[in-house]
Scaffold this active site. Sequence first.
Site, PDB file in Angstrom:
ATOM      1  N   MET A   1     -10.995   0.725   8.105  1.00  0.00           N
ATOM      2  CA  MET A   1     -10.299  -0.431   7.534  1.00  0.00           C
ATOM      3  C   MET A   1     -11.334  -1.418   6.996  1.00  0.00           C
ATOM      4  SD  MET A   1      -7.389  -2.236   7.283  1.00  0.00           S
ATOM      5  CE  MET A   1      -6.811  -3.929   7.296  1.00  0.00           C
TER       6      MET A   1
ATOM      7  N   CYS B   1      -3.046  -1.814  -0.014  1.00  0.00           N
ATOM      8  CA  CYS B   1      -2.794  -1.208   1.296  1.00  0.00           C
ATOM      9  C   CYS B   1      -1.924   0.040   1.238  1.00  0.00           C
ATOM     10  CB  CYS B   1      -2.133  -2.223   2.231  1.00  0.00           C
ATOM     11  SG  CYS B   1      -2.779  -3.904   2.093  1.00  0.00           S
TER      12      CYS B   1
ATOM     13  N   CYS C   1      -3.005   3.876   1.421  1.00  0.00           N
ATOM     14  CA  CYS C   1      -3.351   4.537   2.686  1.00  0.00           C
ATOM     15  C   CYS C   1      -2.238   4.414   3.718  1.00  0.00           C
ATOM     16  CB  CYS C   1      -4.622   3.924   3.272  1.00  0.00           C
ATOM     17  SG  CYS C   1      -6.061   4.348   2.308  1.00  0.00           S
ATOM     18  N   HIS C   2      -1.573   3.255   3.758  1.00  0.00           N
ATOM     19  CA  HIS C   2      -0.580   3.039   4.825  1.00  0.00           C
ATOM     20  C   HIS C   2       0.830   3.425   4.402  1.00  0.00           C
ATOM     21  CE1 HIS C   2      -3.519   1.102   7.417  1.00  0.00           C
ATOM     22  NE2 HIS C   2      -3.934   0.424   6.362  1.00  0.00           N
TER      23      HIS C   2
END
Length: 584
Positions: A125, A84, A87-88
Amino acid sequence: MRPTTALRRTLLLTSTALVLGLAASFAAAKDKPKDHTSGPAAAYQPSMTTLGELNVEIPGRREGDPVMTQEEYNAANKMYFQRCAGCHGVLRKGATGKPLTVDLTRENGFEYLRDFINYGSPAGMPNWGTSGDLSDEQVDMMARYLLLDPAAPPEFGMAEMLESWKLIVAPADRPTKKMNDIDIDNLFSVTLRDSGQVALIDGATYEIHTIINTGYAVHISRISASGRYLFVIGRDALINMIDLWMETPATVAQVKIGAEARSIETSKFKGYEDKYAIAGAYWPPQYVIMDGDTLEPLKIKSTRGMIYDTQEYHPEPRVAAIVASHYKPEFIVNVKETGKILMVDYSDIKNLKVTEIEAERFLHDGGFDASKRYFLTAANARGKVAVIDTKTSALVSILETGGQTPHPGRGANLVHPTYGPVWATSHLGDDTIALIGTDPEGHPDSAWKVVQTLYGLGGGSLFVKSHPTSTNLYVDATLNPDAETSGSIAVFKIAEMTQEEPEYTVLPIVEWAGIAEGQPRVVQGEFNVAGDEIWFSVWNGKDLESAIVVVDDRTLTLKAVIKDPRLITPTGKFNVFNTRADVY
Ligand code: DHE
């Protein structure tokens, strides 16, 4: 040969889905999840695997926080960094994906998060749960994890760097002349990604001279200006400095510059050859200037700061590609999230001068034009290329490539029959290849414009390649979901670029490699020093056979297949001469 429009559209959509990775949108619904596949394509978004290995304590609990054991927290943390954080963001403040800070996650609540992770969203997502990538328990665990404050991984300053620094053979103890009969200019340093090694392969005999242990999931190799030292960086930010003059080339110094890194370069300006090395980290967000003989860390600069346009603070701007100017004693450092290109003047590192150029967010990779004066770099999540004049240290242009997610590697230079010198980039998100004019003096009308768009095998392309003596342009499609496509290379004849839509020849590289098991992908062409043959990696699973396929550039026929049980997951290949002289 060219795919039909319908097929092209399908390939485009599928590969865009792969590329977008985890770009989450809270406005999204669960009716049209993105497909998610495992393997190289899914692995393309940055995976902060080494950060995930660190055990971090659960941040101080607040009332109402979900209950998680330390064991569960460690597992969730690891999963977050692997899948994750790319991207986050490490601190969950958002990058190409949306922020996942507690003010947002708590507002949406546990059930929303659980469903979102399970089903994915049309905005990109992946459907982690329904794809089978995560079990119901893991989805549940990740939803609870996101309701807690983010874990802050440790910083990595001078004390930690010095502790990791190993001078294995001091300069005084190294050979004073070349002690082997290797043709160093025609040596290839080949990334063996999953074994954390590089293979040094002879460009003429295809013999493996030696295999050297490096950092985890080793990423790229760069060569010192003299050609003597090879620098290799692992994703765990471990740098190996290899002396190519030793009887058997070996590591003479090592240092770790952070927890996650991708880029390394050395000083190339006249008078500073082999003097400094520089490396850039994803975490902590910083770059480090080191002694070019010993790797002793000398200066660490944080990249934290304001985003170029909104002028809002970004806590973790990652360092992407770094190149060394041929016009000035400067390193050119791409900072991803703030969209800045830094011209770092290394002539006086005690009084360091940095020219900060506003470019575009999500800068990733790039290379020089054929004159080596201009540096072209892709802001890939923005579909743009920024052009820097390294003679004046200023921005020349920012242009749209017209395709989705340009990914040039270092790009490819060729002389177009109509438009003169151009630089090429392919795209991850579609089958287009943009040719950008790079000769403002000789061809002013074409400079910094897309003068022609070619159509290749399909989306998922990572690298293009040509050579000053070649009459061809090679384009891969490594991350394309179709096995035949990702196993082939498209070759365009430069002379045929006068046609509106030139055809291409398909080289069935995987078929030539004769590998039956797995679904190997073909990645990154690299020329030999003479420019008359090009090598491609046939990148298979870790436990399966891989290979390197050598193609005769003049006849486009198979010249050799290099196979060896030690060639585990070969990806990038760096010819010593071409890499140090920026020939591509
Ligand atoms: Fe790379 C270059 C980052 C995944 C093979 N890659 C680069 C550069 C950056 C980068 C910043 C430019 C370095 C420079 O010039 O100083 N790469 C990343 C990622 O963040 C990403 C997307 C995900 C990750 O977690 O690392 C990623 N890269 C990959 C791969 O999966 C590839 C295909 C296979 C592998 O070996 O890991 C891959 N990247 C390469 C190669 C180059 C590269 C071969 C150098 C190309 C060149 O010709 O210079």
